[in-house]
Motif scaffolding. Structure first.
Motif, PDB file in Angstrom:
ATOM      1  N   THR A  41       1.023  -1.411  -0.082  1.00 16.75           N
ATOM      2  CA  THR A  41      -0.195   0.132  -0.169  1.00 16.75           C
ATOM      3  C   THR A  41       0.443   1.916  -0.234  1.00 16.75           C
ATOM      4  N   MET A  42       2.263   0.672   0.100  1.00 15.77           N
ATOM      5  CA  MET A  42       2.947   1.939   0.319  1.00 15.77           C
ATOM      6  C   MET A  42       3.274   2.896  -0.984  1.00 15.77           C
ATOM      7  N   PHE A  43       3.369   2.232  -2.233  1.00 10.83           N
ATOM      8  CA  PHE A  43       3.417   2.795  -3.413  1.00 10.83           C
ATOM      9  C   PHE A  43       3.350   2.578  -4.619  1.00 10.83           C
ATOM     10  N   ILE A  44       2.869   2.868  -5.528  1.00  8.29           N
ATOM     11  CA  ILE A  44       1.741   1.727  -6.576  1.00  8.29           C
ATOM     12  C   ILE A  44       2.416   2.140  -7.442  1.00  8.29           C
ATOM     13  N   ARG A  45       2.373   1.807  -8.396  1.00  6.89           N
ATOM     14  CA  ARG A  45       3.073   1.584 -10.021  1.00  6.89           C
ATOM     15  C   ARG A  45       2.637   1.122 -10.904  1.00  6.89           C
ATOM     16  N   THR A  46       1.720   2.841 -11.990  1.00  7.18           N
ATOM     17  CA  THR A  46       1.235   2.355 -13.692  1.00  7.18           C
ATOM     18  C   THR A  46       1.820   2.297 -14.563  1.00  7.18           C
ATOM     19  N   GLU A  47       0.623   2.370 -15.817  1.00  4.33           N
ATOM     20  CA  GLU A  47       1.545   2.553 -17.047  1.00  4.33           C
ATOM     21  C   GLU A  47       2.622   3.637 -17.179  1.00  4.33           C
ATOM     22  N   ARG A  48       2.151   5.067 -16.589  1.00  3.68           N
ATOM     23  CA  ARG A  48       2.870   6.016 -16.724  1.00  3.68           C
ATOM     24  C   ARG A  48       3.063   6.929 -15.306  1.00  3.68           C
ATOM     25  N   LEU A  49       2.683   6.480 -14.369  1.00  7.38           N
ATOM     26  CA  LEU A  49       2.724   7.231 -12.683  1.00  7.38           C
ATOM     27  C   LEU A  49       3.088   5.989 -11.914  1.00  7.38           C
ATOM     28  N   PHE A  50       4.033   7.019 -10.839  1.00  8.37           N
ATOM     29  CA  PHE A  50       4.507   6.411  -9.691  1.00  8.37           C
ATOM     30  C   PHE A  50       3.334   6.990  -8.502  1.00  8.37           C
ATOM     31  N   MET A  51       3.098   5.840  -7.855  1.00  9.67           N
ATOM     32  CA  MET A  51       2.321   6.838  -6.626  1.00  9.67           C
ATOM     33  C   MET A  51       2.682   6.376  -5.585  1.00  9.67           C
ATOM     34  N   ARG A  52       2.799   7.164  -4.231  1.00  9.91           N
ATOM     35  CA  ARG A  52       3.665   6.911  -2.906  1.00  9.91           C
ATOM     36  C   ARG A  52       2.709   8.469  -2.302  1.00  9.91           C
ATOM     37  N   PRO A  53       3.300   7.884  -1.135  1.00 13.39           N
ATOM     38  CA  PRO A  53       3.201   9.371   0.271  1.00 13.39           C
ATOM     39  C   PRO A  53       3.346  10.427   0.061  1.00 13.39           C
ATOM     40  N   GLY A  54       2.782  11.116   0.315  1.00 12.78           N
ATOM     41  CA  GLY A  54       3.123  12.353   0.777  1.00 12.78           C
ATOM     42  C   GLY A  54       4.056  12.514   1.419  1.00 12.78           C
ATOM     43  N   TRP A  55       5.322  13.491   1.628  1.00 16.48           N
ATOM     44  CA  TRP A  55       7.245  13.109   3.133  1.00 16.48           C
ATOM     45  C   TRP A  55       6.306  14.773   2.585  1.00 16.48           C
ATOM     46  N   PRO A  56       7.138  15.256   3.610  1.00 13.02           N
ATOM     47  CA  PRO A  56       7.452  16.284   4.007  1.00 13.02           C
ATOM     48  C   PRO A  56       8.612  17.090   3.164  1.00 13.02           C
ATOM     49  N   GLU A  57       9.621  16.588   2.515  1.00 11.73           N
ATOM     50  CA  GLU A  57       9.899  17.372   2.102  1.00 11.73           C
ATOM     51  C   GLU A  57       9.514  18.337   0.367  1.00 11.73           C
ATOM     52  N   ASP A  58       8.461  17.170   0.305  1.00 13.64           N
ATOM     53  CA  ASP A  58       7.511  17.879  -0.486  1.00 13.64           C
ATOM     54  C   ASP A  58       6.972  18.725  -0.497  1.00 13.64           C
TER      55      ASP A  58
END
Length: 229
Positions: A41-58
């Motif tokens: 559940t931490m990371f999701i990879r799709t055809e074009r996207l990389f999805m991850r939780p937001g971090w303080p450095e964002d």
């Protein structure tokens, strides 16, 4: 001590050892399964996207995306953070494992590019899908790609129904939801719109998620079967 008592004592000792060993293996198995689920559940990879939780450095990147000249398109996101303090609080607050929030990045040759954000929230006991997409990435199918991935994640976590709301004049968001399997309930509600800074009329959409994997097989086996005539 008789030989019978000795054998009985040995059997009890072996039983205790086996019981403790099984208990340890079960605990280790559950821990490993939990870690695997968390990692999934931490990371999701799709055809074009990389999805991850937001971090303080964002913080800076998200602030620029939400306050730039081109307003991002939002799916009636309640309490959309705008100021630096609001975004910092959003990125640092504890997250529920069953209500993930992801930053969506385009995997590009020159490095990842922030496309938007998508997640699940609890509103009055209902699980609601929300997202925003940076204006320059609208119309390229990224919202649809992220929504499909988010629904797959929700199904894997055991959610049975997801709701979403679109502004009455947002045909693009309606198309995204319908293509992902949502149904228009034709109900119009008054919802707070962070983008407009006030209340707005919105359409309500719903999708029921089918059971998957072993859970679906178990449910099917539990149902009584009738012999055909």
């Amino acid at each position: 001590m008789s030989s019978r008592q000795t054998c009985s004592g040995i059997e009890e000792a072996l039983f205790t050892v086996n019981f403790v060993q099984c208990a340890i293996e079960c605990c280790i198995g559950r821990t490993a399964e939990k870690k695997t689920t968390e990692r999934r559940t931490m990371f999701i990879r799709t055809e074009r996207l990389f999805m991850r939780p937001g971090w303080p450095e964002d913080l800076d990147e998200m602030f620029e995306a939400l306050n730039g000249e081109a307003m991002p398109r939002t799916l009636t996101v309640p309490d959309l953070p705008r100021s630096l303090s609001e975004i910092r609080g959003f990125l640092e607050r504890p997250r529920s494992a069953r209500l993930p929030q992801f930053m969506a990045y385009l995997r590009a040759p020159g490095g990842p590019q922030l496309v938007g954000s998508i997640g699940l929230i609890d509103v009055a006991g209902e699980v609601e899908l929300i997202y925003w997409i940076k204006a320059r990435f609208c119309g390229r199918g990224f919202a649809s790609e992220a929504v499909r991935a988010m629904l797959d994640q929700a199904r894997a976590m055991g959610h049975r129904q997801i709701v979403a709301h679109t502004p009455l004049d947002s045909e693009a968001d309606a198309r995204v939801l319908l293509a992902a399997g949502f149904e228009d309930t034709y109900q119009v509600e008054e919802r707070f719109s962070a983008q407009c800074g006030g209340f707005d009329a919105v359409h309500r959409f719903e999708v029921r998620l089918a059971r998957c994997g072993a859970e679906a097989r178990s449910a099917a086996m539990a149902q009584p079967h009738q012999l055909s005539a």
